[in-house]
Scaffold this active site. Structure first.
Site, PDB file in Angstrom:
ATOM      1  N   GLY A 134      13.352  50.090 -74.304  1.00  0.00           N
ATOM      2  CA  GLY A 134      13.841  48.857 -74.908  1.00  0.00           C
ATOM      3  C   GLY A 134      13.765  48.873 -76.414  1.00  0.00           C
ATOM      4  O   GLY A 134      12.740  48.484 -77.001  1.00  0.00           O
ATOM      5  N   GLU A 137      18.944  45.701 -79.447  1.00  0.00           N
ATOM      6  CA  GLU A 137      19.006  44.261 -79.189  1.00  0.00           C
ATOM      7  C   GLU A 137      20.450  43.770 -79.304  1.00  0.00           C
ATOM      8  O   GLU A 137      21.311  44.479 -79.836  1.00  0.00           O
ATOM      9  CB  GLU A 137      18.100  43.523 -80.174  1.00  0.00           C
ATOM     10  CG  GLU A 137      16.640  43.928 -80.027  1.00  0.00           C
ATOM     11  CD  GLU A 137      15.692  43.120 -80.899  1.00  0.00           C
ATOM     12  OE1 GLU A 137      14.474  43.286 -80.746  1.00  0.00           O
ATOM     13  OE2 GLU A 137      16.174  42.309 -81.722  1.00  0.00           O
ATOM     14  N   ALA A 247      16.136  62.587 -76.911  1.00  0.00           N
ATOM     15  CA  ALA A 247      17.249  62.239 -76.032  1.00  0.00           C
ATOM     16  C   ALA A 247      18.575  62.791 -76.543  1.00  0.00           C
ATOM     17  O   ALA A 247      19.422  63.238 -75.765  1.00  0.00           O
ATOM     18  CB  ALA A 247      17.328  60.723 -75.879  1.00  0.00           C
ATOM     19  N   ARG A 248      18.754  62.765 -77.864  1.00  0.00           N
ATOM     20  CA  ARG A 248      19.998  63.293 -78.434  1.00  0.00           C
ATOM     21  C   ARG A 248      20.142  64.780 -78.155  1.00  0.00           C
ATOM     22  O   ARG A 248      21.261  65.288 -78.000  1.00  0.00           O
ATOM     23  CB  ARG A 248      20.015  63.022 -79.942  1.00  0.00           C
ATOM     24  CG  ARG A 248      20.216  61.564 -80.293  1.00  0.00           C
ATOM     25  CD  ARG A 248      19.836  61.274 -81.741  1.00  0.00           C
ATOM     26  NE  ARG A 248      19.999  59.858 -82.059  1.00  0.00           N
ATOM     27  CZ  ARG A 248      19.470  59.273 -83.124  1.00  0.00           C
ATOM     28  NH1 ARG A 248      18.734  59.984 -83.971  1.00  0.00           N
ATOM     29  NH2 ARG A 248      19.672  57.992 -83.341  1.00  0.00           N
ATOM     30  N   GLN A 284      54.296  76.670 -74.267  1.00  0.00           N
ATOM     31  CA  GLN A 284      53.510  76.889 -75.472  1.00  0.00           C
ATOM     32  C   GLN A 284      52.571  75.731 -75.796  1.00  0.00           C
ATOM     33  O   GLN A 284      51.401  75.937 -76.131  1.00  0.00           O
ATOM     34  CB  GLN A 284      54.443  77.152 -76.663  1.00  0.00           C
ATOM     35  CG  GLN A 284      55.149  78.492 -76.616  1.00  0.00           C
ATOM     36  CD  GLN A 284      56.056  78.699 -77.816  1.00  0.00           C
ATOM     37  OE1 GLN A 284      56.308  77.779 -78.589  1.00  0.00           O
ATOM     38  NE2 GLN A 284      56.558  79.913 -77.970  1.00  0.00           N
ATOM     39  N   LEU A 343      47.304  66.535 -67.683  1.00  0.00           N
ATOM     40  CA  LEU A 343      47.516  66.033 -66.322  1.00  0.00           C
ATOM     41  C   LEU A 343      48.613  64.973 -66.238  1.00  0.00           C
ATOM     42  O   LEU A 343      49.018  64.594 -65.134  1.00  0.00           O
ATOM     43  CB  LEU A 343      46.217  65.467 -65.750  1.00  0.00           C
ATOM     44  CG  LEU A 343      45.350  66.444 -64.952  1.00  0.00           C
ATOM     45  CD1 LEU A 343      44.834  67.577 -65.819  1.00  0.00           C
ATOM     46  CD2 LEU A 343      44.185  65.733 -64.288  1.00  0.00           C
ATOM     47  N   GLU A 368      22.780  56.007 -78.795  1.00  0.00           N
ATOM     48  CA  GLU A 368      21.764  56.867 -79.397  1.00  0.00           C
ATOM     49  C   GLU A 368      22.254  57.470 -80.722  1.00  0.00           C
ATOM     50  O   GLU A 368      22.063  58.648 -81.009  1.00  0.00           O
ATOM     51  CB  GLU A 368      21.330  57.945 -78.403  1.00  0.00           C
ATOM     52  CG  GLU A 368      20.730  57.295 -77.150  1.00  0.00           C
ATOM     53  CD  GLU A 368      20.065  58.268 -76.218  1.00  0.00           C
ATOM     54  OE1 GLU A 368      19.518  59.263 -76.710  1.00  0.00           O
ATOM     55  OE2 GLU A 368      20.081  58.021 -75.008  1.00  0.00           O
TER      56      GLU A 368
END
Length: 389
Positions: A134, A137, A247-248, A284, A343, A368
């Protein structure tokens, strides 16, 4: 000539140790056999596959690069490969593991008392206790120093926490929340059991991104915690920022996994999709897109690998992690967009995972540390000057 059909153009896997290759194969098998068959359903229903948590714990994915307290103690390249393979399936899987290990277990490991480590880390490694982090905010994302959550001393017995946290991964799954709040002596970290009176978590619904991930708003309405729940080993923003760096690092590798998944789908589709009498892979412009995708993936792989080496050697700097996160996520998003283009109309339906990865990466590019914030971090590092605001 037989075409190269993989996503390891520079044979980077040859640089891995036997243990690292074993970790990669094990997690890839788990993803292909147990996660991918169900991830689209969870994406559609905005749910996290909770049924996978015991299996992820069994494989040692929680706190994988921490040593002791029931954690596997893998090196950081092996941990990076875990993140890469999980995000091949979905960013939500990697996010859950990343939050559990890097944002929740790591601060206890790095800044907690021995009692806190013994109490929480083994249970978290076993997946019996899920954590959330946490910091962010509603009105303070990139500017955590302005947080409004407060921790007031409650005599000599503890603290009273009041405030709101938002965009919290694992929020309603969590048994334990790592809450950062402003106390009289500055910003401090608190271990808050989520069954305490005054604590509540409400999931944020209607997301178009990271739908297979639980994202919540936490409300702390005069939540009382004892002094023993305060993380004693850190004060100020150094605490949460060091967790974010951990974390990064996982994101750097995870983004490569998402890009790999998109590239592989685009390549196979281009070889099978026939237009104007031949596969579109023979045109191409399509080849240009595929080559650009593979080029960026290869560079991202090399960045992740070298970053892992530096981290294992204890030489990595947060600014290097910022550069890697900025580069790898930004280019993974570009790869996903190019894959969707290859696609055509099929790029927007869930018969293929590309649009899901694309939407997920829009969030990964923001959380982050946004792309722009990491640009400023690296810019200050190379110039020695704060950018004019």
């Amino acid at each position: 000539m037989k075409p190269f059909c993989g996503v390891d153009y520079f044979a980077i896997e040859e640089l891995f140790t036997d243990e690292e290759r074993l970790v990669q194969r094990t997690v890839r098998q788990f993803v292909e056999q147990e996660a991918l068959p169900h991830i689209e359903k969870h994406h559609a229903e905005e749910t996290f596959p909770r049924e996978l948590i015991p299996r992820m714990a069994e494989l040692g994915l929680f706190g994988a690069n921490l040593k002791g307290y029931g954690c596997p103690g893998l090196n950081n390249i092996a941990y990076g490969l875990i993140c890469q393979e999980l995000e091949r399936a979905d960013s939500g899987l990697r996010s859950m593991v990343s939050v559990q290990g890097s944002l929740c277990m790591y601060p206890i490991y790095a800044f907690g008392s021995e009692e806190q480590k013994q109490r929480w880390l083994p249970a978290m490694a076993r997946g019996e206790v899920i954590g959330c982090f946490g910091l962010t905010e509603p009105d303070h994302g990139s500017d955590p120093a302005s947080m409004e959550t407060r921790a007031h001393r409650d005599g000599s017995h503890g603290y009273v926490l009041t405030g709101t946290k938002r965009w919290i991964t694992n929020g309603s799954l969590a048994h334990l929340a790592i809450i950062w709040a402003k106390a009289e002596e500055g910003i401090r970290g608190f271990l808050v059991e989520t069954d305490r009176r005054g604590f509540s978590a409400k999931d944020i619904k209607g997301k178009f991104s990271l739908r297979a991930s639980v994202t919540s708003e936490l409300v702390l309405d005069e939540v009382r915690v004892p002094v023993g729940n305060l993380l004693p080993g850190v004060q100020g923003l150094k605490g949460p920022f060091s967790c974010l760096t951990q974390a990064r690092y996982g994101i750097v590798w995870g983004a490569v996994g998402a890009a790999m998944a998109c590239y592989h789908v685009a390549l196979e589709y281009a070889k099978e999709r026939v237009q104007f009498g031949k596969p579109i892979a023979g045109f191409q412009l399509v080849q240009q897109k595929l080559v650009h995708m593979l080029s960026e993936i290869t560079k991202a792989q090399l960045i992740a690998f070298r970053l892992g080496q530096l981290k294992d050697q204890g030489k990595v700097r947060p600014e290097q992690v910022s550069l890697a996160k900025r580069n790898n996520v930004g280019h993974a998003l570009e790869v996903a967009r190019l894959a969707r283009d290859v696609l055509g109309a099929n790029g927007i339906v869930n018969d293929y995972p590309v649009i899901r990865h694309l939407m997920n990466l829009e969030t990964v590019n923001t959380y982050e540390g946004t792309f722009d914030m990491h640009t400023l971090i690296v810019g200050r590092d190379i110039t020695g000057l704060d950018a004019i605001r």
